[in-house]
Design a protein around this motif. Structure first.
Motif, mmCIF file in Angstrom:
data_model
loop_
_atom_site.group_PDB
_atom_site.id
_atom_site.type_symbol
_atom_site.label_atom_id
_atom_site.label_comp_id
_atom_site.label_asym_id
_atom_site.label_seq_id
_atom_site.Cartn_x
_atom_site.Cartn_y
_atom_site.Cartn_z
ATOM 1 N N GLN A 1 0.205 -1.294 0.058
ATOM 2 C CA GLN A 1 -0.068 -0.580 -0.285
ATOM 3 C C GLN A 1 0.788 1.102 0.171
ATOM 4 O OE1 GLN A 1 -2.408 -0.788 3.509
ATOM 5 N NE2 GLN A 1 -4.303 -0.971 2.367
ATOM 6 N N SER B 1 -1.146 -8.930 -3.776
ATOM 7 C CA SER B 1 -0.210 -7.587 -4.383
ATOM 8 C C SER B 1 -0.610 -7.586 -5.769
ATOM 9 C CB SER B 1 1.120 -6.863 -4.077
ATOM 10 O OG SER B 1 0.258 -6.331 -2.556
ATOM 11 N N GLN C 1 -2.928 -0.735 -5.427
ATOM 12 C CA GLN C 1 -1.855 0.382 -4.681
ATOM 13 C C GLN C 1 -1.094 0.739 -4.314
ATOM 14 O OE1 GLN C 1 -5.176 -2.425 -1.075
ATOM 15 N NE2 GLN C 1 -6.371 -0.477 -1.455
ATOM 16 N N GLY C 2 0.245 0.605 -4.378
ATOM 17 C CA GLY C 2 1.263 0.805 -4.426
ATOM 18 C C GLY C 2 2.441 0.611 -5.894
#
Length: 427
Positions: A25, A207, A224-225
């Motif tokens: 994140q 992820s 998200q990252g």
């Protein structure tokens, strides 16, 4: 954010406890970003960490979610196309390098299990079972070939001897490879992930890599990252999707089906496989089986081209199991699952580099448990500037499937039908 759990397999049900791993994140920096926490990614990460690199691993679901946590659990040496086929394609010098590596993956697995005390039910001994005299002749040639490359833990089994190691009336003989064997594949992956973290590596689950920003300092984006790295290793295999289009064009995900029986008890289990070896037959569309640590029979086979999930896996695999072991007709099937492997047209792995800093290995073509562990070492060597072994793989010729993505599935299925017919007719 979506949470992708493990499939409902025997392996997931019997997995060792693991810590919760967060999704990425934030924006992070690392030396190497590894995409995929299966055997290729974990092996790469371990070798890199042992050599001082800072490593971040991105996993779209959970460690070992793909083929690494769903396969038959068999340690099988060499490649999906053997060294003699490679030699005819690339010549003796390159074949010598690849032949010298053909038996290294199994050694790496055993070294990892011992060094990091991985609990994965490791057992020694694998049998190639011949259904015809022609297949037996092939095993005799294979033994001579492997011994030419220094692999000597082999024994040819006549009809009497193979009855001593597997209670199946179908086989005319076989070959025992004592450097083969079997493991609980998901627990091996989970143990390797724990080893990665023990050396300072970071693994983010849930992820998925959604985009790679190429360039001098490549960046891998997740929902998200993002991870900025000096190098990227792409290790998604059959679960990579279209993240790297030039890799997707030269490979095809295929599904294989596996069942696990109820626990058989010591006496029945020992009557099937007295020495607890794993077995695969010599057909093109082969069947494979072994006992688990708690004395279930794992039995797999069949290929679904294009990686669709069959509606009834047990209906496909149970008849194969009963053909080998009719004595199991009243045994209950507790688990049935499918998983994808990545097929290449040559059935040899694809290894290479995109630009200066994106490395990849993919396409084990159903022969991945040992090869992926070797691949991690070879990729790590290349990042350290030792590229001779990497180049031996990277120089293998590869081609896109004829007709592109639209026709690759029917063409591959047609070829498999032809070879399956040859198996059934015995020629």
């Amino acid at each position: 954010m979506a949470n992708t759990p493990y499939p409902e397999s025997y392996y997931a049900a019997s997995a060792n406890p693991v810590p919760a791993r967060p999704a990425l994140q934030d924006d992070v920096e690392t030396d190497v970003c590894v995409i995929g926490a299966g055997y290729t990614g974990l092996s790469s990460a371990l070798f890199l960490l042992e050599n001082g690199f800072k490593v971040t691993v991105l996993e779209a679901a959970k460690v070992g979610f793909g083929a690494s946590g769903r396969n038959g659990g068999q340690i099988v040496n060499s490649y999906s196309r053997d060294i003699d086929v490679i030699e005819r394609s690339v010549g003796p010098q390159q074949a010598q390098l690849l032949g010298n590596m053909a038996f290294e993956g199994g050694r790496i697995i055993r070294e990892r299990v011992a060094k990091y005390q991985i609990q994965c039910d490791l057992k020694d001994g694998g049998v190639f079972a011949a259904l015809t005299a022609k297949q037996m002749g092939h095993l005799e040639s294979q033994k001579r070939l492997w011994e030419r490359f220094g692999h000597t833990q082999l024994e040819l089994l006549d009809q009497r001897r193979i009855r001593e190691v597997v209670a199946c009336e179908e086989y005319v003989g076989g070959m025992l490879d004592m450097s083969g064997g079997h493991i609980h594949p998901l627990n091996l992956a989970l143990g390797e992930a724990a080893a990665v973290e023990s050396l300072g590596g970071v693994i983010y689950e849930q992820s998925p890599a959604v985009r790679i920003e190429r360039g001098a300092s490549p960046v891998v984006h997740t929902p998200q990252g993002k991870v900025r790295a000096k190098f990227i290793i792409v290790a998604g295999n059959a679960y990579l999707g279209n993240l790297v289009p030039e890799l997707a064009a030269k490979s095809m995900p295929c599904g294989t089906q596996v069942i696990a029986t109820e626990a058989l008890g010591d006496e029945l289990a020992r009557s099937l496989l007295p020495q607890d070896y794993c077995v695969e037959d010599c057909n093109y569309l082969l069947d494979y089986y072994r006992l688990t640590g708690d004395k279930r029979l794992i039995f797999g086979g069949g290929v679904v081209y294009g990686a669709r999930d069959p509606a009834n896996i047990e209906a496909i695999i149970r008849p194969k199991m009963l053909k080998a072991f009719p004595q199991l007709k009243d045994v209950k099937i507790d688990y049935a699952w499918t998983g994808n492997f990545l097929l290449t047209l040559s059935r040899l792995p694809q290894v290479g580099r995109l630009g200066d800093n994106i490395y990849y290995s993919q396409g084990c073509s159903g022969h991945g448990v040992t090869y992926t562990h070797l691949a991690g070492k070879v990729l790590a060597e290349a990042l350290r500037g030792q590229a001779e072994r990497f180049d031996a793989f990277a120089d293998l010729p590869h081609y896109p499937f004829p007709g592109g993505q639209l026709l690759r599935t029917p063409f591959a299925a047609m070829g498999a039908w032809y070879y399956g017919l040859r198996d059934r007719l015995g020629f």
